[in-house]
Design a protein around this motif. Structure first.
Motif, PDB file in Angstrom:
ATOM      1  N   SER B 189      18.954   0.575   8.164  1.00  0.00           N
ATOM      2  CA  SER B 189      19.632  -0.673   7.841  1.00  0.00           C
ATOM      3  C   SER B 189      18.684  -1.871   7.895  1.00  0.00           C
ATOM      4  N   LEU B 190      17.526  -1.726   8.524  1.00  0.00           N
ATOM      5  CA  LEU B 190      16.588  -2.851   8.569  1.00  0.00           C
ATOM      6  C   LEU B 190      15.656  -2.859   7.360  1.00  0.00           C
ATOM      7  N   TRP B 191      15.077  -1.697   7.053  1.00  0.00           N
ATOM      8  CA  TRP B 191      14.055  -1.656   6.000  1.00  0.00           C
ATOM      9  C   TRP B 191      14.561  -1.021   4.714  1.00  0.00           C
ATOM     10  N   GLY B 192      15.830  -0.654   4.675  1.00  0.00           N
ATOM     11  CA  GLY B 192      16.358  -0.007   3.488  1.00  0.00           C
ATOM     12  C   GLY B 192      17.067  -0.985   2.579  1.00  0.00           C
ATOM     13  N   GLY B 218      18.216  -4.617   3.422  1.00  0.00           N
ATOM     14  CA  GLY B 218      18.104  -4.635   4.875  1.00  0.00           C
ATOM     15  C   GLY B 218      17.412  -5.917   5.282  1.00  0.00           C
ATOM     16  N   SER B 219      17.612  -6.338   6.529  1.00  0.00           N
ATOM     17  CA  SER B 219      17.127  -7.667   6.895  1.00  0.00           C
ATOM     18  C   SER B 219      15.598  -7.754   6.919  1.00  0.00           C
ATOM     19  N   MET B 220      14.907  -6.626   7.043  1.00  0.00           N
ATOM     20  CA  MET B 220      13.451  -6.674   7.099  1.00  0.00           C
ATOM     21  C   MET B 220      12.817  -6.247   5.758  1.00  0.00           C
ATOM     22  N   LEU B 221      13.632  -6.068   4.739  1.00  0.00           N
ATOM     23  CA  LEU B 221      13.112  -5.553   3.472  1.00  0.00           C
ATOM     24  C   LEU B 221      12.208  -6.580   2.796  1.00  0.00           C
ATOM     25  N   GLN B 222      11.039  -6.126   2.347  1.00  0.00           N
ATOM     26  CA  GLN B 222      10.121  -6.983   1.599  1.00  0.00           C
ATOM     27  C   GLN B 222      10.212  -6.616   0.118  1.00  0.00           C
ATOM     28  N   GLN B 445      23.592   4.281  -8.465  1.00  0.00           N
ATOM     29  CA  GLN B 445      23.385   3.678  -7.152  1.00  0.00           C
ATOM     30  C   GLN B 445      21.937   3.991  -6.799  1.00  0.00           C
ATOM     31  N   ILE B 446      21.230   2.983  -6.381  1.00  0.00           N
ATOM     32  CA  ILE B 446      19.823   3.198  -6.038  1.00  0.00           C
ATOM     33  C   ILE B 446      19.661   2.810  -4.578  1.00  0.00           C
ATOM     34  N   SER B 447      19.118   3.713  -3.795  1.00  0.00           N
ATOM     35  CA  SER B 447      19.018   3.355  -2.386  1.00  0.00           C
ATOM     36  C   SER B 447      17.753   3.885  -1.763  1.00  0.00           C
ATOM     37  N   LYS B 448      17.324   3.151  -0.776  1.00  0.00           N
ATOM     38  CA  LYS B 448      16.159   3.544  -0.013  1.00  0.00           C
ATOM     39  C   LYS B 448      16.630   3.531   1.434  1.00  0.00           C
ATOM     40  N   THR B 449      16.536   4.655   2.092  1.00  0.00           N
ATOM     41  CA  THR B 449      17.016   4.748   3.470  1.00  0.00           C
ATOM     42  C   THR B 449      15.909   5.296   4.348  1.00  0.00           C
ATOM     43  N   PRO B 450      14.937   4.445   4.705  1.00  0.00           N
ATOM     44  CA  PRO B 450      13.900   4.951   5.592  1.00  0.00           C
ATOM     45  C   PRO B 450      14.521   5.381   6.915  1.00  0.00           C
ATOM     46  N   GLY B 451      13.944   6.361   7.535  1.00  0.00           N
ATOM     47  CA  GLY B 451      14.461   6.798   8.833  1.00  0.00           C
ATOM     48  C   GLY B 451      15.534   7.849   8.724  1.00  0.00           C
TER      49      GLY B 451
END
Lengths: 347, 523
Positions: B189-192, B218-222, B445-451
């Motif tokens: 949820s932070l980097w995704g 996510g709040s830390m996504l760049q 739907q495109i998603s990135k879920t690190p972790g």
């Protein structure tokens, strides 16, 4: 065999299983009606009572076989063939089968003869409810359901639910038995007091008869309930927290999305975790543990029935209605989700 | 002066003890379950923003209270986080000391035999024919074979044994693994991010934020975290069921994509299907919806094309795919707007226009035309809504209702021979509308879920730990040998250290093995 022939076979097997369960219930009732008059520590191995008991068990076994045939035929009736877990009717049919199977498998090991009428009765009633209210014709699965994960996820969920249900019956019996034991203790003390005043001697303990006396002691019930829960909990963990999320990742693009069904599966997990935690460390045996276990069962049943009917469209797991997935290939929810996104887009 | 400070320390210590106690952990667990309930009852912004808006419109009085309580985003709310953070603290506070205790217990030797073994819940006694040392040696051998850690006390003539240490290890692993899962979940949820986009056939998509219809970062996504892939939708396959109990339902959806992982990269193809996402780097692409986009050309009064191309219509009805949409032609003067329905397989039944099938067998649009100001100068606007404040409905020349009822000249590029009228002149010489073609669109739907792998490994470890903590039975067994009246008396006692267990069977087996050669008679 054609698909419709399989479907007919499935329906006929359900009918047969229903009748057999009912006959088994009758046999066990007859057995218990006779047993009621005998002292609890005396169980005849021969004669009419024992015959009724054996007959009940045999009928339950036959019913279980018919039940199994119904499930298999249900799977073969679909085109393409599939596991029979596509809708509520099929889930209920499978879960009740699992309860009977677990009961039969554990029958000898834990000498469960005292559990017979309760299990057979409940399975019979639940099965009839499924036939009357939940019945649906065989239909192909919606696209999102056609995945090998369906088998893995649902079989573990059904197995865990079945055993939790059985454990719930034991917990209810525990509470009832605990009440009876408490009452008896009081009655005995009164008897002793009265006897001491009256004849100056303690009366011989009365040989206990009746149905409650035949149910094992609260200690034994407590232990059995714990063992069943200890078995079902890891299975539930696997269903809800491992296979579920993996499948959700492939089908819905997120492994955990706080969908109503997921929330309640999580609640169930947490409650049963609290139960085991309490049992394992805080030494919270007996009444409180039994109540906690029943709270867990209540959340489980609510998740199974309540979410499908009350939260209908808003849960991605709502398979209660017909053909939910035509607009979007996944579910209605995704389309709603999409709407919200589109509102943000400027022309 | 030291007293108040001590008081504070004591208070803190007391608080810590309370927080890390079992009872608190239990209460927190149950609170967590309780706190999750509103998240299933009240629509959640994360999963269903549309439903949230509807709920807010229906309950204007409750909305501010609910908003203040974060009830539309329960799982991100302060109070929900507070509960699970407290639980985490309680968990850490519980496992740290337990790990220390466990570490010591691991290296400690099994405790000496209690004086009276007969007082233990499970015990047995028998007379042996062997001597004291033989029995002790046999006991050591038998217990070692049964995977006990054994300590022999020659002087006292006793053997102490202990097993099932892994139970506590499982327990600790389970609790640690929960932290791992939380870490993995938090990373997601932070980097995704998660985003959705509608792509019409023959159009493409590049992975930049501006191209998304909706995007939840996510709040830390760049921005650099978005992989520079691009794809194009070549075609969309679908199979409609024409017979059987689910007639009208579709299956075997496949969006045929051509994609490049990075600019200038090799072009690849992929058939995107449900349950079969396309993975590019750490990003996953999922097929989650489909619909129709009629290609509508609008000409102004002078015959100039002011709008042309596909317009995405949203399905309103699941079975028939009757869809709603709007077309805006801001280039015309006055501006032209169309609003209405698309019937993929049109049929008039009892005077009601209907779509009888989801496939585009006989597509027809039925829309109303407006002229005036589309209101586009007033900021952003949904492409699915027509702002009719400054628009005027066009009536037919005779004053009756005017509708743009057209069939498609082509269906997915193929000439539609059954269509007769695909162009209509607008009243008052406002222009004309043509229904050129109809093509499918897909929603991905495109998603990135690190972790996510971390979380999965965490749960699997938790399950392994759980199995260990539930099914490994820690036990202590003692064997004592005494000479009494020229006989060798062997006492065996056992202690079950987990609840729900029963060591009687274990003791019986050990006794049987000790008596080994002489059969299995028990005392």
């Amino acid at each position: 065999m054609s698909n419709s022939a399989w479907e007919t076979l499935s329906n006929q097997s359900v009918t047969a299983a229903g009748i057999l369960y009912f006959l088994a219930l009758l046999a066990h009732s007859a057995q218990w009606a006779s047993l009621r008059k005998l002292p609890a520590d005396e169980t005849p191995e021969t004669g009419q009572v024992a015959t009724f008991g054996r007959f009940g068990l045999l009928l339950t076994g036959l019913a279980c076989a018919a039940h199994f045939v119904a499930l298999v035929a249900r799977g073969y009736a679909a085109d393409p063939n599939r596991v029979p877990w596509g809708n509520m009717y099929e889930f209920t049919l499978s879960a009740t089968f699992m309860v009977t199977l677990a009961y039969l498998v554990l029958y000898r090991r834990y000498s469960l003869s005292w559990l017979s009428p309760w299990v057979v009765g409940l399975v019979f009633v639940t099965m009839m409810v499924a036939v009357i209210w939940l019945y649906e014709r065989v239909a192909p699965l919606t696209e999102a359901l056609s995945s090998p994960w369906l088998v893995i996820h649902v079989i573990s969920a059904i197995l865990a639910s079945g055993v939790f249900f059985l454990a719930g019956i034991v917990s209810v019996l525990y509470l009832v038995k605990a009440r009876v034991e408490a009452k008896q203790a009081v009655a005995e003390r009164e008897l002793v007091a009265a006897g001491a005043v009256g004849e100056g001697g303690v009366q011989a303990p009365v040989a206990r008869t009746g149905i409650m006396a035949r149910i094992p002691s609260t200690d034994a019930l407590d232990r059995l309930s714990y063992r069943l829960h200890a078995f079902a909990f890891p299975v539930w963990t696997f269903a809800v927290l491992i296979s579920g999320p993996i499948w959700a990742h492939y089908a819905w693009s997120r492994y955990w999305g706080w969908d109503a069904k997921e929330v309640w599966a999580f609640i169930t997990w947490v409650v049963y975790a609290a139960y085991l935690h309490a049992r394992a460390t805080a030494g919270w045996k007996g009444r409180n543990a039994a109540i906690l276990a029943l709270v867990g069962l209540a959340t489980l049943l609510f998740n199974f029935i309540g979410i499908n009917y009350f939260f209908g469209g808003s849960s991605q797991h709502s398979y209660a209605q017909d053909a939910p997935a035509t607009v979007s290939v996944v579910s209605e929810d995704a389309a709603d989700h999409a709407d919200a996104g589109w509102l943000l887009r400027a022309t | 002066m030291a007293a108040p400070e001590l008081g504070l320390v004591e208070l803190l210590r007391w608080c810590w003890r309370q927080l890390t106690s079992m009872r608190t952990a239990l209460v927190l667990l149950l609170l967590l379950a309780l706190a999750a309930i509103p998240g299933s009852v009240i629509p959640q912004a994360d999963t269903n923003a549309f439903e949230v808006q509807r709920w807010k419109d229906d309950h204007p009085k409750l909305t501010p209270i609910y908003e203040k309580l974060d009830l539309f985003s329960v799982f991100d709310s302060v109070w929900f986080s507070a509960i699970y953070l407290l639980l985490v603290v309680s968990l850490v506070g519980c496992i740290l000391p337990r790990t220390r205790v466990y570490w010591r217990a691991l290296r400690a030797k099994p405790p000496a035999a209690p004086r009276n073994l007969a007082r233990l819940p499970h015990h047995a006694t028998y007379a042996a024919s062997e001597g004291r040392d033989e029995v002790l040696a046999a006991a050591t051998r038998v217990l070692r074979k049964r995977r006990y850690r054994v300590r022999v006390d020659e002087e006292a003539g006793s053997v102490s044994a202990e097993n099932g240490h892994l139970r506590e290890a499982g327990n600790l692993l389970f609790h640690l693994a929960i932290l791992v899962v939380l870490g993995g979940f938090a990373a997601g949820s932070l980097w995704g991010f998660q985003g959705g986009v509608v792509v019409v056939q023959d159009r493409g998509f590049s992975n930049t934020i501006t191209q998304y219809d909706d995007f939840v970062p996510g709040s830390m996504l760049q921005v650099e975290d978005l992989e520079p892939f691009r794809f194009e939708l070549d075609s969309f396959d679908i199979e409609w069921l024409e017979t059987g109990p689910r007639r009208g339902m579709a299956q075997k959806f496949a969006a045929n994509l051509r994609y490049t992982e990075e600019p200038g990269g090799e072009e690849k193809e992929y058939a995107l299907r449900v349950n079969h996402p396309l993975t590019i780097g750490d990003t996953d692409i999922f097929l989650i919806g489909h619909g129709y986009a009629p290609h509508i050309t609008v000409r102004d009064g002078e015959g100039n094309v002011v709008k042309s191309g596909p317009a995405v219509f949203l399905p309103e009805d699941q079975a028939s795919f009757r869809s709603f949409g709007v077309v805006k032609a801001p280039g015309a003067d006055p501006q032209i707007g169309l609003e209405g329905l698309l019937f993929p397989t049109y049929m008039m039944i009892d005077g009601t226009p209907m779509s009888i099938f989801g496939d585009d067998r006989n597509p027809l649009i039925s829309m109303q035309a407006y002229v005036g100001d589309l209101g586009l100068s007033e900021g952003s606007q949904s492409i699915y809504v027509l702002d009719k404040d400054k628009m005027e409905l066009l009536d037919a020349e005779d004053g009756g209702l005017f509708r743009v009822d057209l069939c498609a000249a082509k269906v997915n590029g193929v000439e539609n021979t059954s269509c007769e009228v695909s162009t209509v002149e607008l009243p008052d010489g406002a222009g004309s509308v043509t229904f050129d073609d109809i093509t499918p669109w897909v929603r991905v739907q495109i998603s990135k879920t690190p972790g996510k792998e971390v979380a999965l490994i965490g749960v699997i470890l938790a399950l392994i730990g759980l199995l260990g903590s539930l099914f490994i039975r820690p036990r202590r067994v003692w064997v004592r040998v005494r000479r009494e009246d020229g006989e060798t008396l062997v006492e065996v006692g056992g202690l079950e250290r987990s609840n729900g267990g029963d060591a009687t069977e274990e003791i019986d087996e050990i006794v049987a093995q000790l008596q080994g050669g002489r059969g299995t008679e028990k005392s």
